[in-house]
Design a protein around this motif. Structure first.
Motif, short mmCIF file in Angstrom:
data_model
loop_
_atom_site.label_atom_id
_atom_site.label_comp_id
_atom_site.label_asym_id
_atom_site.label_seq_id
_atom_site.Cartn_x
_atom_site.Cartn_y
_atom_site.Cartn_z
N THR A 401 0.84 -1.19 0.00
CA THR A 401 0.00 0.00 0.00
C THR A 401 0.88 1.25 0.00
N LYS A 402 0.46 2.24 -0.76
CA LYS A 402 1.22 3.49 -0.83
C LYS A 402 0.23 4.65 -0.95
N THR A 403 0.48 5.71 -0.19
CA THR A 403 -0.39 6.89 -0.21
C THR A 403 0.31 8.03 -0.95
N PHE A 404 -0.42 8.63 -1.88
CA PHE A 404 0.12 9.73 -2.68
C PHE A 404 -0.66 11.01 -2.38
N LYS A 405 0.02 12.13 -2.40
CA LYS A 405 -0.66 13.43 -2.37
C LYS A 405 -0.78 13.87 -3.82
N LEU A 406 -2.00 13.95 -4.31
CA LEU A 406 -2.25 14.19 -5.72
C LEU A 406 -1.67 15.55 -6.15
N VAL A 407 -0.91 15.53 -7.25
CA VAL A 407 -0.30 16.76 -7.76
C VAL A 407 -0.77 16.98 -9.18
N ALA A 408 -0.42 18.12 -9.71
CA ALA A 408 -0.69 18.41 -11.12
C ALA A 408 0.64 18.62 -11.82
N GLY A 409 0.64 18.30 -13.10
CA GLY A 409 1.87 18.57 -13.84
C GLY A 409 2.23 20.03 -13.72
N SER A 410 1.18 20.83 -13.65
CA SER A 410 1.43 22.27 -13.53
C SER A 410 1.90 22.66 -12.14
N ALA A 411 1.99 21.67 -11.22
CA ALA A 411 2.48 21.96 -9.87
C ALA A 411 3.99 21.79 -9.78
N ALA A 412 4.62 21.50 -10.89
CA ALA A 412 6.07 21.31 -10.88
C ALA A 412 6.77 22.58 -10.43
N THR A 413 7.62 22.43 -9.43
CA THR A 413 8.39 23.59 -8.95
C THR A 413 9.83 23.55 -9.45
N SER A 414 10.17 22.47 -10.14
CA SER A 414 11.53 22.35 -10.69
C SER A 414 11.47 21.61 -12.02
#
Length: 919
Positions: A401-414
């Motif tokens: 089991t693995k928990t992810f915090k959903l991100v957006a491609g547009s959330a890329a900070t680098s």
């Protein structure tokens, strides 16, 4: 006398390496002591190829002197009966371990080297590499006699340096000090040092010569390839690890045979990038004990375990609020390899919203959102920062089991770009390259890597700004110029590749509008390499019109690199074609110039009536890149039959021998000779006629009237005349003497190549026993069915005889004997080998093929080391230009027009090529 006439019609037809340093030479322990030792001994390997016991100590001494390892005493004499001092021993040790005068060596700190200054460098060197040591209190005692037990210890230390294991050995009977007893026993057991009554006494120079000479074998063998380990590394995979890198020559010689009891398993081999190991794969390996035989090595035992699922791995490091999200779930076995067809059960749950997610038919998940109508008020199924729980289970009971915090491609900070590299095997990126990797990585604010979603963009179908601006997972990418990139692909792993079509310096920029993160890279795209100079080499034989002329060529491209012949594109349209080679000639071509699979330029000229100079020029983009003047002679004409070949003309009555146009030798007007089937155009003209005068032998023909055999039908002599139709004076006559079978008094057995003595040899590698009759020194064609009635084998039971055939069942030599009515007629010795059959020769039936429509199936001839044809060879057939022709299951299908190279590669990496011209 009866005369018969028939015609032939056309049928489808060392120097040792020396290492030099700079002015200052610095000795390093990590330097290649092994290489240095092997190098030194290779210097005298030519004169002393082995430690032969038949050589005297004096002979060994002379060879070691020639190698610079030993030297005479002050008077120049050997004095092999004199004892050796420790200083003298230090010099020999230093020299055999690669020491060169002038090498900077650490001072060992000995205070008693006065008077032995000549040896100071040697002593310090031998001490630093750990082969010699002092006597304590900074004393070396250079003038002390070198004892036999000290010599044994030195040999043992050399063995350690070259990673050679000496046998432990039993305690010696001779006198020896306790500190040296173990090494003395080991060196004596190895055979390097002969047994002595007393090892504590001084070693004379003669004994030292013998020991150094014998130690040569040990040091030379230290460089030999050995198998370090054999182990199972996957369900159907065994890895063989070696002690060092396997050379290309060794790889071509190594074969692998895997057996479980009497059952043999076929394996394919793939070497690691460092060539220090090879993976052997099979389609199926049941659990059990196996025996692996690597050619040249003792068989190794290896245990194969049944595959067991041991771990579930979730590979994704982040999930995006996007479609086609792949969590990268894998089921791993006990070897850490992915289990095929794992049938994992995957559930995805939005813990923040309390909603499950259903997978698509491709196993991927849509995490874009939509509206959850089951709750009031309605709200999106997914938002950025939602906690998404992924659970993967397997019927074995394993789960992850693995928990992810959903991100957006547009959330890329680098956004980080790497350097765009040329395709494998190329030194630059050129227009026309496909699949060029653009290394780009996106990371969110938590440091998680954001994988770009699968996508394909065909820029050739776009216009305007769409050719230079595009969206990948919410990140905007731009290209500095349009019409440079024709296609972009983001694969399932998020890897970006592009196809480039034009020469330029391309800048790729990416920016995240939401966070301002951005990055860029540039790549220089060169124009496709074109021929800059083309050197055409003169032919070494007479050239005539209407014959293919094969010329060797070398080309240099516009980057001054050698250019492969297969990469040279010839333009035969007559119109200008950019970057293509166009040939002009002062004598008109009959067929278009081409380059065959051997890389030869093939020219074919129209007929000329007199000897003519043909000036052939090559042009690229209007510039001449090569030229040659060829002397072209008028078309050749057949002049005379000069003989026959491979035909026995003494024949036992009732026997037939093969006789056709391949057996007739014809000369043309230039004196060139060849078989009639090669030199004459028997499809239309130049037919060869055969006339028989006599009754003892007749001509036999096939259904088309082509002569196929001469048959003996009565005792006596029949004369045959062979002539070229319409060519006066072209005839050749020979006589066939038919004898009674009982007149043949002596026999021999035709030579039999090495027999295979392994599994299934009877079915695949049995060979005929062929008897040759003789009257005096004349060979006689005899009836194999009646000439002998029994074959026996004598020897080490390595062969079996069955119906006048023999096949191997072991290894060694055996005698094959032919009998008639219990009387021995002839015998021959054959060799039998258990070495597994491997392909040693592969070739196409024809070197050049042509097709204008449909398909062709080229015939590929493959033989093993026993000279036996391989009926269904393992390998792959391919076409170098899929726009001209494609290959599937050995069948070549026309796609376009032009020329392509057909290549067949066997599983042991032997290659054959042929040229295909598609009209």
């Amino acid at each position: 006398m009866r005369e018969t006439s028939n015609s032939f019609f056309n049928q489808d037809s060392q120097q040792p390496k020396q290492f030099r340093g700079g002015e200052k030479k610095v000795m390093k322990k990590s330097l290649s002591l092994l290489v240095a030792i092997a190098m030194v001994f290779s210097m005298f390997a030519a004169v002393a190829s082995a430690a032969e016991t038949t050589k005297t100590t004096e002979q060994k001494y002379e060879e070691l002197v020639a190698a610079g390892i030993f030297s005479g005493m002050d008077d120049g004499e050997a004095h092999l009966d004199k004892n050796m001092t420790r200083a003298q021993a230090a010099r020999i040790i230093a020299v055999i371990t690669g020491f060169e005068k002038g090498t900077e060596v650490k001072d060992a700190g000995y205070t008693d080297l006065k008077g032995a200054g000549w040896a100071e460098e040697y002593i310090n060197y031998a001490t630093e590499i750990g082969v010699l040591k002092g006597k304590g209190n900074n004393k070396f005692d250079p003038s002390a006699e070198f004892k036999i037990e000290e010599l044994a210890v030195v040999v043992a230390k050399l063995a350690d340096f070259v990673k050679t294991e000496l046998p432990a050995g039993e305690a010696v009977e001779g006198k020896v000090d306790e500190w040296a007893a173990k090494q003395v026993a080991s060196v004596v057991a190895s055979g390097i040092l002969a047994e002595q009554d007393d090892y504590t006494v001084a070693a004379n120079r003669g004994l030292l010569v013998d020991v150094v000479y014998e130690a040569k074998q040990m040091i030379e063998s230290a460089g030999a390839l050995t198998i370090a380990k054999v182990e199972q590394t996957d369900a159907t995979e065994i890895t063989v690890s070696f002690n060092k890198e396997v050379t290309a020559e060794q790889k071509s010689d190594l074969t692998f045979a895997l057996k479980n009891g009497q059952v043999a398993y076929t394996v394919t081999s793939k070497y690691a990038a460092d060539n220090k190991s090879v993976v052997l794969s099979s389609t199926y390996l049941p659990a059990g004990e196996y025996e692996l035989t690597v050619k040249g090595f003792d068989a190794k035992k290896v245990t194969i375990e049944e595959e067991k699922a041991t771990k579930i791995e979730i590979g994704a490091s982040a999930l995006q609020r996007a479609e086609n999200q792949d969590i990268g779930a894998k089921l791993l076995n006990q070897f850490g390899k992915e289990v095929a067809n794992a049938n994992l059960n995957i559930s995805v749950y939005n813990a923040s919203k309390g909603t499950p997610v259903n997978a698509g038919s491709d196993g991927k998940f849509d995490l874009t959102g939509g509206v959850n109508t089951n709750v009031t008020p309605n709200r999106p199924n997914f938002d950025v920062d939602d906690s998404v729980v992924v659970t993967v289970t397997h019927v074995s009971g394993l789960s992850s089991t693995k928990t992810f915090k959903l991100v957006a491609g547009s959330a890329a900070t680098s956004i980080k770009f790497g350097t765009i590299q040329p395709l494998e095997g190329k030194s630059r990126i050129s227009a026309g390259d496909t699949g060029v990797v653009v290394p780009v990585e996106l990371f969110d604010q938590y440091g998680n890597k954001i994988k770009l979603v699968e996508k394909t963009i065909d820029f050739t179908q776009l216009s305007g700004n769409d050719k230079t601006i595009f969206d990948l997972s919410g990140v905007m990418f731009t290209l500095s110029q349009p019409d440079v990139v024709s296609k972009l692909v983001v694969d399932k792993d998020g890897i970006v590749t592009i196809d480039v079509d034009a020469a330029t310096t391309l800048v790729i920029h990416a920016i995240n509008p939401s966070t301002g993160a951005n990055g860029s890279t540039s790549v220089k795209i060169e124009g496709a390499p074109v021929v800059k100079t083309l050197t055409i080499n003169q032919a070494s034989k007479l050239l005539t019109a209407e014959e293919d002329i094969h010329l060797n060529i070398t080309a240099v491209d516009s980057f001054n690199d050698p250019m492969k012949a297969k990469d040279i594109v010839i333009n035969n349209t007559g119109n200008f074609q950019k970057d293509q080679v166009q040939f002009n000639s002062s004598v008109q071509f009959a067929n278009n110039p081409k380059i065959n699979a051997k890389g030869e330029l093939v020219l074919h000229f129209q007929p000329v009536t007199v000897k003519t100079n043909a000036i052939v020029s090559a042009f690229v983009n209007g510039q001449q890149v090569g030229q040659i003047i060829l002397v072209i002679n008028p078309v050749s004409t057949p002049k005379k039959v000069t003989g026959i070949k491979d035909v026995l003309t003494t024949i036992a009555n009732g026997v037939s021998v093969n006789f056709n146009k391949d057996k007739v030798v014809v000369a043309d007007n230039y004196g060139r000779t060849a078989a009639a089937s090669e030199l004459l155009d028997t499809t239309t003209t130049d037919k060869v006629f055969v006339t028989a005068t006599g009754t003892s032998a007749t001509l036999e023909t096939d259904g088309n009237g082509n002569v196929t055999q001469i048959k003996a039908v009565g005792v006596g002599v029949t004369k045959f005349k062979v002539e070229i139709e319409g060519v006066s004076g072209s005839s050749y006559e020979f006589s066939v003497n038919v004898v009674k079978p009982e007149d043949v008094k002596s026999y021999s057995i035709k030579a039999i190549d090495t027999l295979y003595g392994g599994d299934n040899a009877e079915a695949t590698h049995a060979k005929d026993v062929v008897l040759v009759g003789k009257i005096g020194s004349t060979e006689v064609a005899i009836d194999q069915a009646t000439a002998f009635d029994f074959v026996a084998a004598e020897g080490n039971a390595s062969v079996i005889v069955a119906n006048k055939k023999v096949y191997g069942v072991g290894e060694g030599d055996a005698k094959i004997i032919a009998f008639k009515d219990g009387q021995k007629l002839a015998e021959i010795t054959v060799k039998v080998s258990k070495a597994a059959p491997v392909i040693t020769k592969v070739e196409f039936e024809k070197s050049e093929y042509e097709m204008s429509s449909g398909t062709i199936t080229p015939v590929i001839k493959v033989t093993d080391q026993y000279g036996v044809a391989v009926a269904t060879p393992n390998g792959i057939l391919s076409s170098s230009d899929k726009d001209v022709a494609t290959v599937a299951s050995g069948i070549v299908t026309k796609v376009g027009t032009g020329q392509t190279t057909l290549t067949f590669v066997t599983t042991n990496n032997l290659t054959a090529t042929a040229t295909l011209t598609v009209n």
